[in-house]
Design a protein around this motif. Structure first.
Motif, PDB file in Angstrom:
ATOM      1  N   ASP A  84      18.839 -34.391  14.751  1.00 48.14           N
ATOM      2  CA  ASP A  84      17.944 -34.372  14.788  1.00 48.14           C
ATOM      3  C   ASP A  84      17.241 -32.849  15.132  1.00 48.14           C
ATOM      4  N   LEU A  85      18.093 -32.197  16.192  1.00 52.40           N
ATOM      5  CA  LEU A  85      18.183 -31.068  16.261  1.00 52.40           C
ATOM      6  C   LEU A  85      18.518 -29.903  15.932  1.00 52.40           C
ATOM      7  N   LEU A  86      19.694 -30.243  14.641  1.00 51.04           N
ATOM      8  CA  LEU A  86      20.386 -29.377  13.751  1.00 51.04           C
ATOM      9  C   LEU A  86      19.535 -29.041  12.860  1.00 51.04           C
ATOM     10  N   ALA A  87      18.705 -30.145  12.682  1.00 48.66           N
ATOM     11  CA  ALA A  87      18.267 -29.713  11.014  1.00 48.66           C
ATOM     12  C   ALA A  87      16.592 -29.408  11.558  1.00 48.66           C
TER      13      ALA A  87
ATOM     14  N   GLU B 268      21.001 -25.637  24.553  1.00 48.52           N
ATOM     15  CA  GLU B 268      21.652 -25.225  25.833  1.00 48.52           C
ATOM     16  C   GLU B 268      21.720 -26.401  26.607  1.00 48.52           C
ATOM     17  N   GLU B 269      21.292 -27.413  26.260  1.00 47.39           N
ATOM     18  CA  GLU B 269      21.340 -29.001  26.933  1.00 47.39           C
ATOM     19  C   GLU B 269      22.712 -29.049  25.792  1.00 47.39           C
ATOM     20  N   ALA B 270      22.508 -29.244  24.256  1.00 45.87           N
ATOM     21  CA  ALA B 270      23.636 -30.143  23.742  1.00 45.87           C
ATOM     22  C   ALA B 270      24.145 -29.248  23.972  1.00 45.87           C
ATOM     23  N   GLY B 271      24.627 -28.098  24.205  1.00 46.83           N
ATOM     24  CA  GLY B 271      25.515 -27.775  24.882  1.00 46.83           C
ATOM     25  C   GLY B 271      26.330 -26.345  23.427  1.00 46.83           C
TER      26      GLY B 271
END
Length: 119
Positions: free
Chosen positions: A27-30, A71-74
């Motif tokens: 979801d984040l990357l899309a 940032e939270e996901a690294g």
């Protein structure tokens, strides 16, 4: 393709499984702003204002939310330099550089095929 979970938190990674944490990463990357922010940071660190100017059309609120999630996901590091005013830079981590290539390929594919898509 399902892979064994190295943390042992679940049997396998499977983006098609409803409860798999892979879904949150996908979801984040899309997200378009994620793909564009990562692309903008490929050349090196940028300040918030520089990023916002490069990502035409993004609001400060959405850019802030996107950078926080990255940032939270690294995927992104945030560095604060004590100056007046504060100097904050965003930079891709090793993980961020790793995902930059496939996202770059997607961005390039869209640019190459837009006319065919709209036809």
């Amino acid at each position: 393709m399902a892979l064994s979970c190295p943390t042992g938190q679940h049997d396998k990674h499977d983006v098609y499984a409803a409860q798999c944490p892979c879904r949150g990463v996908l979801d984040l990357l899309a997200n378009k702003w994620t793909a564009l922010a990562i692309g903008a940071l490929e050349e090196g660190p940028l300040r918030f204002g520089e990023l916002q100017r490069q990502l035409e059309g993004v609001s400060p609120k959405v850019l802030t939310q996107t950078l926080r999630r990255l940032e939270e996901a690294g995927f992104v590091d945030r560095t604060i330099y004590p100056a007046v005013p504060l100097h904050v830079e965003y930079n891709l981590t090793e993980l961020g550089h790793g995902v930059a290539e496939p996202l770059g390929a997607l961005r390039s594919w869209v640019e190459r095929n837009l006319d065919r898509i709209n036809a």
